[in-house]
Design a protein around this motif. Structure first.
Motif, short mmCIF file in Angstrom:
data_model
loop_
_atom_site.label_atom_id
_atom_site.label_comp_id
_atom_site.label_asym_id
_atom_site.label_seq_id
_atom_site.Cartn_x
_atom_site.Cartn_y
_atom_site.Cartn_z
N LYS A 38 -5.05 6.25 3.57
CA LYS A 38 -4.93 4.93 2.91
C LYS A 38 -4.01 3.66 3.99
N LEU A 39 -2.76 5.24 4.08
CA LEU A 39 -1.64 4.49 4.68
C LEU A 39 -1.38 5.09 6.01
N TYR A 40 -2.95 5.37 7.11
CA TYR A 40 -3.56 5.71 8.37
C TYR A 40 -2.78 4.79 9.34
N LEU A 41 -3.18 3.57 8.95
CA LEU A 41 -3.06 2.32 9.86
C LEU A 41 -1.78 1.23 8.85
N VAL A 42 -1.32 1.45 10.63
CA VAL A 42 0.62 0.42 9.98
C VAL A 42 -0.33 -1.10 9.88
N GLY A 84 4.53 3.93 2.00
CA GLY A 84 4.47 4.82 2.32
C GLY A 84 6.03 5.72 2.19
N TYR A 85 6.25 5.91 1.38
CA TYR A 85 7.70 6.61 0.82
C TYR A 85 7.69 7.14 -0.58
N ASP A 86 6.67 8.07 -0.93
CA ASP A 86 7.00 8.45 -1.80
C ASP A 86 7.25 7.34 -3.32
N MET A 87 7.09 6.75 -3.13
CA MET A 87 7.43 5.62 -4.13
C MET A 87 6.87 4.03 -4.47
N GLU A 88 6.45 3.27 -4.96
CA GLU A 88 6.22 2.31 -5.27
C GLU A 88 6.54 1.15 -4.44
#
Length: 598
Positions: free
Chosen positions: A105-109, A207-211
């Motif tokens: 889901k976070l693959y694209l900038v 993308g930082y393992d937090m909300e």
């Protein structure tokens, strides 16, 4: 009869609600989907990387078209997979599959909208913005200046009129980008909302393992840890600029004029060390001069960087690195000179792209860029979706961590550039040089994405792009432009990462992680002296532990990977304070009687 009625009613209900007709996806189906997505993305990535490399090292209308086509097709593919990944939300998958679904889901900038032609349109805008920046030139005193030329003037000139003219000349190249950038923002936001994010800024912060909101608060917390030191440095530098130029150019109170700080974006101030150097503690060497006197050329600079990593136990760079990298600026074509590290095939085709100059800045940059390459190689055995940094700040911090050693007089003696390590009387000059680059950078590292977050959220519209940019530069950096800006100015576009669409908070984080890594490494090797004199060159046992962290790639949440090397699970700017503590005490004394702040 009753049974037939029940069956008919059931069929009608299922027809009205197709979701009821489908069973919930199974964990096995989720894993199969991830495996398929990984394989297709990996195959496509090679095609896109090759096209991007050709465009970056040979800018023409044709190569721009080829890159845009490749990245547009990749965007369509990745957007489709990202949307499909969402249907496995809530499925009880194993931890590895769960992490991969999130990363999909976070693959694209910049995700494209899920409609025909949108991905290609977004890719074309992105390629055109990047190329407009990279081919930017302006006229000054009858000469055509590139960014490299302009940077040389900003670094060396001490004529305020010349600095102003060249600063304004480079910023003028960004004006035509504003409408393209506004259109790109609209498309990327539409794509991000299609993936379930509020806007593209929220996607980036996820993308930082937090909300997303928790991450924004975390960066605020870290900035508060370093802000007092930055204000102390700002106060000292402003006073020295006032001593040199007088009130007519730089007042002793208030903000600093951005073009006086030796760097096009005033993000690092080391080039004006001659203006702010402490008179009571001169430095006995200049790295620029040492490199020239010892016969360094661009290739020798890169070979020296390779030797640093080899001394830690890392394998030498492959022969293809030397055959395929762009180490100097070609004379016969337009290229992207902004330094970068490339992993073309996610295995062993690693390269750098630089227009290397023989100076201290690029000596550091070589160590930094190679850090990306050694990280890429360390995680080469991970599955495709884990072939990345623990977070993007980690990726930037690896080479910066190496650079902290590479600039020490300890290391310069180890590699023969210095005959002796200067005594502690030169600690303040050394730390001041470092702070002019490291501490001065931190507010800029924070504000670039603060501006984009406001743009993506709609808080700032295209008509106010430039005003919002300078409001943030005043708030965080205490800087103003050399004169009132034109109504159509688009000054954010004069910084590569904006038209290049590279998230920037990673650099702010890297400026903290690198000191955490350095502090942990120096403890591991048993270093007893000041942190700023510690060099890890030649420390293979420490290097083995460091490479083990790098080999984890993106397979674990970043706090776990941070702990694997440092023993700490939280980002901590106290390591920055530990490194610079003697300088902060000295600055406080120098600033006595000054009105600090702006």
């Amino acid at each position: 009869m009753k049974l037939r009625l029940l069956a008919a009613a059931s069929a009608a209900l299922l027809a009205a609600s197709p979701a009821l007709a489908q069973s919930k996806p199974t964990p096995a189906e989720a894993k199969a989907f991830v495996d398929k997505a990984e394989a297709e993305l990996a195959a496509f990535n090679l095609y896109v990387a090759k096209a991007a490399w050709v465009r970056a090292t040979y800018i023409t209308e044709d190569t721009q078209w080829l890159e845009a086509k490749a990245s547009g097709e990749q965007n369509e593919l990745a957007t489709r997979f990202a949307k499909q990944a969402a249907k496995y939300d809530g499925v009880a998958v194993d931890p590895v599959t769960a992490r991969k679904l999130k990363l999909l889901k976070l693959y694209l900038v910049l995700p494209a909208p899920d409609r025909p032609g949108a991905a290609q349109e977004l890719a074309t805008l992105g390629s055109r913005l990047d190329s407009t920046y990279s081919t930017g030139k302006f006229q000054y005193k009858g000469k055509t200046l590139t960014l490299n030329d302009a940077e040389d003037v900003l670094a060396s000139s001490r004529d305020p009129a010349e600095l102003k003219a060249v600063w304004e000349g480079w910023h003028s190249i960004a004006t035509p980008m504003r409408s393209d950038y506004a259109e790109l923002v609209k498309l990327a936001n539409e794509g991000s909302r299609g993936l379930g994010y509020k806007d593209t800024g929220a996607l980036w912060r996820s993308g930082y393992d937090m909300e997303p909101d928790a991450f924004a608060a975390e960066t605020d917390r870290l900035w508060k840890q370093v802000e007092p030191f930055y204000k102390n440095l700002h106060c000292y530098v402003r006073a020295r600029l006032n001593d040199k130029y007088g009130d007519a150019v730089q007042k002793r109170t208030g903000p600093i004029r951005a073009d006086l700080l030796g760097n096009m974006w005033a993000q690092q101030w080391g080039n004006i060390y001659d203006v702010v150097a402490p008179k009571s503690a001169p430095s006995s060497y200049k790295l620029d001069d040492l490199l020239v006197s010892h016969g360094y050329d661009p290739v020798k600079m890169v070979k020296t960087g390779e030797n640093f990593y080899s001394s830690l136990g890392f394998s030498p760079l492959p022969q293809t690195f030397w055959e395929r990298s762009q180490i100097t600026r070609p004379r016969d074509r337009e290229v992207v000179c902004h330094a970068s590290a490339w992993d073309i095939n996610d295995r062993d085709d690693i390269r750098i792209k630089m227009c290397t100059k023989v100076d201290a800045d690029d000596f550091y940059t070589v160590h930094h860029e190679l850090g990306h390459n050694y990280y890429q190689r360390a995680y080469a055995d991970q599955p495709f979706l884990f072939k990345n940094g623990a977070n993007d700040g980690f990726h930037e911090a690896i080479g910066d961590f190496a650079g902290l050693s590479a600039l020490t007089p300890t290391y310069l003696k180890q590699i023969g550039l210095l005959d002796t390590v200067p005594g502690e009387q030169e600690d303040i000059p050394f730390l001041l040089k470092m702070a002019l680059d490291k501490i001065a950078f931190m507010p800029f590292g924070l504000l670039v994405d603060r501006w984009r977050w406001e743009v993506f959220s709609g808080e700032v519209d295209p008509a106010h792009y430039n005003a919002a940019w300078w409001e943030l530069r005043m708030k965080y950096q205490g800087l103003t432009p050399p004169a009132e800006r034109p109504a159509d100015a688009f000054d954010p576009g004069a910084k590569y990462h904006v038209p290049g669409n590279t998230p920037y908070t990673r650099y702010f984080l890297a400026h903290i992680y690198q000191f955490q890594f350095h502090r942990a490494a120096c403890r591991q090797i048993g270093w007893k002296g000041p942190l700023h004199r510690c060099s890890i060159y030649g420390e293979k046992e420490m290097g083995k532990k460091f490479e083990a962290m790098l080999a984890m790639g993106a397979s674990k949440p970043w706090p776990e990977e941070l702990a694997a090397f440092t023993g700490e699970t939280r980002t901590d700017a106290q390591a920055v304070a530990d490194y610079f503590q003697p300088l902060n005490v000295w600055l406080t004394k120098q600033n006595k009687g000054e009105h600090c702040g702006w």
